[in-house]
Design an enzyme around this catalytic site. Structure first.
Site, PDB file in Angstrom:
ATOM      1  N   ASP A 238       1.528   6.019   5.814  1.00 48.34           N
ATOM      2  CA  ASP A 238       0.532   5.128   5.224  1.00 48.34           C
ATOM      3  C   ASP A 238       1.044   4.431   3.956  1.00 48.34           C
ATOM      4  OD1 ASP A 238      -1.907   3.950   5.682  1.00 48.34           O
ATOM      5  OD2 ASP A 238      -3.072   5.439   4.572  1.00 48.34           O
TER       6      ASP A 238
ATOM      7  N   LYS B  42       0.844  -1.201   0.000  1.00 49.34           N
ATOM      8  CA  LYS B  42       0.000   0.000   0.000  1.00 49.34           C
ATOM      9  C   LYS B  42       0.879   1.250   0.000  1.00 49.34           C
ATOM     10  CE  LYS B  42      -3.311   2.564   2.940  1.00 49.34           C
ATOM     11  NZ  LYS B  42      -4.201   2.525   4.116  1.00 49.34           N
TER      12      LYS B  42
ATOM     13  N   GLU C 212      -9.465   3.944   1.874  1.00 49.51           N
ATOM     14  CA  GLU C 212      -8.870   4.124   0.547  1.00 49.51           C
ATOM     15  C   GLU C 212      -7.826   3.065   0.229  1.00 49.51           C
ATOM     16  OE1 GLU C 212      -7.699   5.474   3.204  1.00 49.51           O
ATOM     17  OE2 GLU C 212      -5.576   5.040   2.942  1.00 49.51           O
TER      18      GLU C 212
ATOM     19  N   ASP D 211      -2.473  10.089   4.120  1.00 48.85           N
ATOM     20  CA  ASP D 211      -3.889   9.757   4.227  1.00 48.85           C
ATOM     21  C   ASP D 211      -4.611  10.757   5.116  1.00 48.85           C
ATOM     22  OD1 ASP D 211      -6.352   8.570   4.258  1.00 48.85           O
ATOM     23  OD2 ASP D 211      -5.769   6.831   5.474  1.00 48.85           O
TER      24      ASP D 211
ATOM     25  N   ASP E 244     -12.154   7.272   3.533  1.00 48.12           N
ATOM     26  CA  ASP E 244     -10.985   6.955   4.355  1.00 48.12           C
ATOM     27  C   ASP E 244     -10.629   5.468   4.282  1.00 48.12           C
ATOM     28  OD1 ASP E 244      -8.882   7.427   6.030  1.00 48.12           O
ATOM     29  OD2 ASP E 244     -10.084   7.656   7.858  1.00 48.12           O
TER      30      ASP E 244
ATOM     31  N   LYS F 218     -10.390  12.555   8.290  1.00 48.17           N
ATOM     32  CA  LYS F 218     -10.163  11.849   9.560  1.00 48.17           C
ATOM     33  C   LYS F 218     -10.722  12.688  10.714  1.00 48.17           C
ATOM     34  CE  LYS F 218      -6.487   8.705   8.367  1.00 48.17           C
ATOM     35  NZ  LYS F 218      -7.333   7.514   8.650  1.00 48.17           N
TER      36      LYS F 218
ATOM     37  N   ARG G 134      -7.790  -0.146   0.663  1.00 47.75           N
ATOM     38  CA  ARG G 134      -8.354  -1.314  -0.024  1.00 47.75           C
ATOM     39  C   ARG G 134      -8.711  -0.997  -1.471  1.00 47.75           C
ATOM     40  NH1 ARG G 134     -12.945  -1.744   4.485  1.00 47.75           N
ATOM     41  NH2 ARG G 134     -11.243  -0.724   5.611  1.00 47.75           N
TER      42      ARG G 134
HETATM   43  N1  BES Z   1      -4.424   4.298   6.957  1.00 50.12           N
HETATM   44  C1  BES Z   1      -5.605   4.033   7.692  1.00 50.12           C
HETATM   45  C2  BES Z   1      -5.419   2.970   8.765  1.00 50.12           C
HETATM   46  C3  BES Z   1      -4.486   3.298   9.898  1.00 50.12           C
HETATM   47  C4  BES Z   1      -4.975   3.844  11.059  1.00 50.12           C
HETATM   48  C5  BES Z   1      -3.143   2.995   9.815  1.00 50.12           C
HETATM   49  C6  BES Z   1      -4.115   4.131  12.110  1.00 50.12           C
HETATM   50  C7  BES Z   1      -2.287   3.275  10.854  1.00 50.12           C
HETATM   51  C8  BES Z   1      -2.772   3.838  12.002  1.00 50.12           C
HETATM   52  C9  BES Z   1      -6.698   3.556   6.760  1.00 50.12           C
HETATM   53  O1  BES Z   1      -6.670   4.086   5.475  1.00 50.12           O
HETATM   54  C10 BES Z   1      -7.997   3.945   7.358  1.00 50.12           C
HETATM   55  O2  BES Z   1      -8.260   5.107   7.437  1.00 50.12           O
HETATM   56  N2  BES Z   1      -8.804   2.970   7.766  1.00 50.12           N
HETATM   57  C11 BES Z   1     -10.071   3.215   8.363  1.00 50.12           C
HETATM   58  C12 BES Z   1     -11.080   2.339   7.706  1.00 50.12           C
HETATM   59  C13 BES Z   1     -12.484   2.665   8.052  1.00 50.12           C
HETATM   60  C14 BES Z   1     -12.872   4.002   7.454  1.00 50.12           C
HETATM   61  C15 BES Z   1     -13.374   1.581   7.543  1.00 50.12           C
HETATM   62  C16 BES Z   1      -9.951   2.902   9.852  1.00 50.12           C
HETATM   63  O3  BES Z   1      -9.298   1.920  10.207  1.00 50.12           O
HETATM   64  O4  BES Z   1     -10.491   3.678  10.641  1.00 50.12           O
HETATM   65 ZN    ZN Z   2      -4.892   4.681   4.801  1.00 54.39          ZN
HETATM   66 MN    MN Z   3      -7.710   5.925   5.354  1.00 48.06          MN
END
Ligand code: BES
Ligand code: ZN
Ligand code: MN
Length: 477
Positions: A270, A246, A331, A251, A329, A258, A333
């Site tokens: 990220d 990835k 993103e 992000d 968010d 966020k 996947r």
């Molecule tokens: N990059 C984040 C996940 C992340 C969070 C990595 C904290 C490292 C530390 C990812 O893109 C994300 O935002 N995931 C969301 C998914 C949700 C919106 C379904 C998450 O985990 O909150």
């Molecule tokens: Zn992310």
């Molecule tokens: Mn994200």
């Protein structure tokens, strides 16, 4: 600076010496004076774990490594002691140390040198007095008859690879755009002997990578898709292994910005999955492992912009599936899906993706584990888990049971990109599974790729998580 690891066949009288032993070891062959011997005995009686002897021209340290339930835990404790000792090495401005084991145990010496060298990492690019801040240690000598020269080469390569991966993670978006990430991958991996190809936006459009393009729509910078190939003539596998990383260079969450305070503060990391793939490809090629392996890196930043993709958008992906976006968010996947689908044409024997994919994975394991799931055989999973213990990037497997697919069913498209509050790490993996038709493992490294606090040889900020794990896995396989 990465210290150079070198084998030596003698200990010079003025070498700073680190002796790994146990409380029962016989230290007489190191010709300690009577006073020193008495001091050592006393320290052992006091249950000290580390004994320091200050000579006129050098330091001698004895490390008492008696603990650990099994072989792997013992090695990890040695890496951890090395981290502690590094503080002393730095404070005393030692340039070179010589490491040995009383019983000639090469594994112990390897682990200690590894822990010490990884502790020496610093990210100083943006300090005007970087030279002054730089840690002194530049050489680690190995005095150990049973330590193969090849292992010293391997350790140098691995350290280089982890350092590079950490540098990439630590670089902010102001330097590391998707274009720059691709250029860094190309530079590094070409040097190691890989073939590297970079797809730019036009090519990505012609390939119809809808997920990557959707995430990129809010950005002012173009996306990239990088292909790194290592194909030596003596490769043992006919069908390739593929690594997917990835590469979200920052992000923000996009339009689904966020929400919680601080949740964006580490999001330059990220692309930790991409860094792990780049580091691994570099190390495998540099060590000339006889394996045909391909690295794929989809990259962009994710931010709100006038043209940004929006919740309720329906995106046609590279494999033709339609995805309903309910949270921009989620993103990672979206871009991984296209890369996983692109991987199909190579008829891979196994695909492993690495991604800082979900906060839920961090909630599950904290910084101490990597969340894994997938469709690869049990044998492959158990080999990967064993590698996890060997390098102490431990893996915990979560299920990909069919029932979870219910959670990502959409009313208006084939699937949706979020699965609700529960089982967040799993539903992210289940989403990815829709784009795989081969044995596949997903590694969610969100917990271990980036650390807010220093406290171990893994470093502060970027850790390079995944590099040592995957090198070990492919070396053993
Ligand atoms: N990059 C984040 C996940 C992340 C969070 C990595 C904290 C490292 C530390 C990812 O893109 C994300 O935002 N995931 C969301 C998914 C949700 C919106 C379904 C998450 O985990 O909150
Ligand atoms: Zn992310
Ligand atoms: Mn994200």
């Amino acid at each position: 600076m990465k210290p150079t690891i070198k084998k030596t066949d003698k200990i010079n009288p003025n070498d700073n010496l680190i002796i790994i032993g146990s409380k029962k070891s016989d230290y007489s062959k190191f010709r300690f004076s009577k006073d020193e011997t008495g001091y050592i005995k006393n320290c052992i009686k006091n249950k000290d774990k580390q004994i320091s002897i200050n000579r006129y021209k050098c330091w001698v340290y004895i490390i008492l490594a008696d603990e650990g339930k099994d072989k792997f835990q013992k090695l990890e404790l040695i890496r951890k002691v090395a981290y502690k000792l590094h503080a002393a090495v730095k404070a005393r401005k030692l340039k070179s140390v010589c490491v040995t084991d009383v019983a000639g145990n090469a594994g112990n010496v390897f682990a200690f040198a590894e822990g010490l060298a990884l502790s020496n990492y610093q990210f100083l690019k943006y300090f005007k007095d970087a030279k002054k801040k730089e840690s002194s240690l530049s050489e680690i000598l190995i005095y150990c008859k049973k330590f193969p020269t090849k292992e010293a080469d391997k350790l140098n390569i691995l350290l280089e690879a982890v350092y590079c991966a950490r540098n990439l993670v630590n670089e902010p978006l102001s330097f590391l755009s998707a274009t720059q990430l691709a250029a860094e991958a190309k530079d590094l991996c070409t040097k190691a002997g890989c073939k590297v190809e970079i797809f730019e936006k036009k090519k990505i459009e012609s390939l119809k990578m809808g997920g990557l393009l959707a995430v990129n729509r809010g950005s002012i910078d173009p996306p990239t898709f990088t292909i790194i190939e290592w194909k030596p003539a003596n490769a043992k596998n006919k069908k390739p292994y593929i690594l997917v990383g990835k590469g979200i260079v920052f992000d923000t969450g996009g339009l689904s910005l966020k929400p919680t305070p601080g949740s964006m503060d580490a999001m330059k990391s990220d692309m930790g999955g991409a860094a792990a793939v780049i580091g691994t490809m570099y190390s495998i090629a540099k060590a000339k492992l006889p394996v045909h392996i391909i690295g794929l890196i989809p990259a962009t930043d994710n931010r709100p912009g006038q043209n940004a993709y929006a919740p309720q958008d329906i995106i046609k992906m590279h494999n033709g599936l339609h995805v309903e976006v309910l949270n921009t968010d989620a993103e990672g996947r979206m871009i991984l899906a296209d890369a996983l689908s692109y991987a199909q044409q190579f008829k891979p024997i196994l695909v492993i993706d690495l991604a800082t994919l979900t906060g839920a994975a961090t909630i599950a394991t904290g910084q101490h584990g990597i969340v894994a799931m997938g469709t690869a055989s049990e044998k492959i999973f158990s080999q990967l888990k064993k590698s996890g213990f060997a390098v102490y990037e431990r893996i915990v497997e979560l299920p990909v049971w069919d029932e979870y697919d219910e959670m990502i069913k959409s009313d208006v498209a084939d699937i949706k990109n979020v699965g609700g509050r529960e089982a967040g790490a799993i539903t992210a993996g289940k989403f990815l599974q829709h784009f795989t038709k081969y044995p596949w493992i997903h590694l969610d490294i969100a917990g271990s790729a980036y650390l807010d606090e220093p406290g171990s040889y893994r470093g502060k900020a970027g850790t390079g998580a995944g590099v040592r794990l995957l090198f070990e896995f492919f070396e053993k396989i």
